[in-house]
Design an enzyme around this catalytic site. Structure first.
Site, PDB file in Angstrom:
ATOM      1  N   SER A   1     -12.222   3.687  -6.503  1.00  0.00           N
ATOM      2  CA  SER A   1     -11.381   3.891  -7.683  1.00  0.00           C
ATOM      3  C   SER A   1     -12.089   3.767  -9.019  1.00  0.00           C
ATOM      4  CB  SER A   1     -10.182   2.942  -7.641  1.00  0.00           C
ATOM      5  OG  SER A   1      -9.244   3.390  -6.692  1.00  0.00           O
TER       6      SER A   1
ATOM      7  N   TYR B   1       0.233   0.232  -9.567  1.00  0.00           N
ATOM      8  CA  TYR B   1      -0.964   1.006  -9.239  1.00  0.00           C
ATOM      9  C   TYR B   1      -0.651   2.097  -8.226  1.00  0.00           C
ATOM     10  CZ  TYR B   1      -5.990   1.658  -8.633  1.00  0.00           C
ATOM     11  OH  TYR B   1      -7.260   2.157  -8.623  1.00  0.00           O
ATOM     12  N   SER B   2      -1.002   3.333  -8.541  1.00  0.00           N
ATOM     13  CA  SER B   2      -0.721   4.460  -7.652  1.00  0.00           C
ATOM     14  C   SER B   2      -1.780   5.532  -7.806  1.00  0.00           C
ATOM     15  CB  SER B   2       0.656   5.057  -7.950  1.00  0.00           C
ATOM     16  OG  SER B   2       0.872   6.231  -7.197  1.00  0.00           O
ATOM     17  N   ASN B   3      -2.462   5.858  -6.708  1.00  0.00           N
ATOM     18  CA  ASN B   3      -3.454   6.929  -6.727  1.00  0.00           C
ATOM     19  C   ASN B   3      -2.851   8.275  -7.093  1.00  0.00           C
ATOM     20  OD1 ASN B   3      -6.053   5.675  -5.628  1.00  0.00           O
ATOM     21  ND2 ASN B   3      -4.549   4.995  -4.140  1.00  0.00           N
TER      22      ASN B   3
ATOM     23  N   GLY C   1     -13.517  -0.569  -7.403  1.00  0.00           N
ATOM     24  CA  GLY C   1     -13.086   0.394  -6.411  1.00  0.00           C
ATOM     25  C   GLY C   1     -13.290  -0.077  -4.991  1.00  0.00           C
TER      26      GLY C   1
END
Length: 396
Positions: free
Chosen positions: A113, A209-211, A351
């Protein structure tokens, strides 16, 4: 397609500081900032070092040795730059559990990330060029694409995507290990996975938090520029500041190009370590696909804070943060700030992706440090020790 072995990682604010019991490869994509309560700076047992101190080599080496000896990391790597530009690299452990080979100094790793910071820089460059508006709705650029239960792209802004305040569900927790390792995903497939699930919150209501946010940010970049995200990232960031060991893997590229320690993954937590070095990283895309080195990450975050990648107005937007948990972590636009035990904060991201975890960033006075380990920690102590290694590298 579910992350069967991981906790729901969509919002670290809901975990109350508990470390996940086990981490699936899919769930790892959802944890760019990790368990927030775990990464608070360590309490100082001695008077705090001056804010501009440089870490002593023995201090950093001991921290890496702890990660290998006490926490079972196959390998740990670090690169530390002081404010005068002097860089030291460190290793501990072995680069390959089968052969016992040495850890390549400053070897390449999958940076997960941390990719979000690169994506955010490209978006903000386009904001500075007048091609994207942070307050515009997603529908302005991707009309009608973002629809679902409680989800409406005409109500979500670009800023909310970059800040993780959109309320969008995370696709990563709906993938399993074997699928994420071996299958190529188109970005639209990742988005569709998310849109099959209801919104986590109303836009702007809370940080979560969200990809999925960064997949959409990448799609907006491609729509506005008419070019692949990987090309824009390479041209606008990687080549611009001379990151010689950083790249966006091509479709179907499962190997790591340059010398690297092998990455290992344990899922479930009490299962054996499996070699996960070769994998298809497309499930990360704009949220987590890049490969880099600790020294290149130091160069990136240092150049970013120095204004070499963004105009002053856009850098200020990037550094405008909201609380993200209870440990002092704050999240801006693809950039986090974390408190240091010696005073002040450092700016970075972090990440996780199966096989590797990276933590670190840079300070406003020019110090920088990044630490990588070759397995995602699965217990609180190990996760805390990664954060402590960064703190010691920056504080001495």
């Amino acid at each position: 397609m579910r992350a069967r072995t991981g906790q729901n990682l969509r919002s670290s604010t809901r975990r109350d500081g508990r470390r996940r019991r086990a981490v699936s490869a899919a769930a790892a994509l959802a944890v760019g900032v990790m368990t927030l309560g775990v990464l608070a700076p360590p309490a100082a047992s001695e008077p705090a070092a001056p804010a501009a101190a440089a870490a002593g080599p023995a201090t950093v080496q001991r921290a890496l040795n702890t990660l290998v000896r006490d926490d079972g990391m196959p390998a740990a790597l670090a690169s530390v730059k002081d404010r005068n530009g002097r860089t030291r690299t460190y290793t501990a452990g072995v680069g390959d559990l089968t052969t016992g080979s040495e850890v390549p100094r400053d070897g390449q790793v999958r940076i997960g990330s941390n990719t979000k910071a690169f994506t955010a820089v490209v978006v903000l460059q386009l904001v500075g060029e007048g091609k994207i508006d942070l307050e515009a709705f997603v529908d302005t650029y991707l009309p009608g694409l973002v629809r679902g239960k409680g989800i409406d792209g005409s109500r979500i802004t670009v800023r909310q995507l970059l800040q993780h305040t959109s309320g969008l569900p995370d696709y990563g927790v709906h993938l399993d290990d074997d699928e994420i390792r071996n299958r190529y995903f188109e970005p639209r497939e990742l988005l569709d996975l998310a849109l099959d699930h209801p919104a986590d919150a109303e836009p702007g209501e809370t940080w979560g938090y969200s990809n999925t946010n960064y997949v959409l940010a990448g799609l907006i970049v491609q729509k506005v520029t008419g070019r692949p995200l990987a090309e824009e990232m390479d041209r606008r960031v990687i080549q611009r500041i001379g990151l010689r060991h950083t790249y966006f893997p091509a479709p179907g590229e499962m190997t790591v190009r340059e010398p690297h320690p092998r990455g290992y993954h344990r899922s479930p937590q009490d299962g054996p370590l499996r070699d996960f070095t070769e994998m298809d990283p497309s499930a990360g895309w704009a949220a987590g696909q890049l490969i880099s080195t600790n020294s290149d990450l130091n160069r990136f975050f240092t150049a970013l804070l120095a204004g070499r990648l963004l105009p002053a107005a856009q850098l200020a937007e990037m550094r405008t943060t909201v609380p993200a948990g209870t440990s002092g972590l704050r999240y801006g636009l693809g950039l986090t700030s974390r408190p240091l035990s010696c005073g002040g904060v450092y700016w970075g991201h972090g990440g996780d992706i199966a096989g590797y975890e990276t933590r670190g960033g840079a300070t406003d006075d020019g110090r920088a440090a990044n630490v990588a380990v070759t397995s995602i920690p699965t217990d609180e102590a190990a996760a805390r020790h990664v954060g402590e290694a960064v703190d010691r590298a920056l504080c001495g």
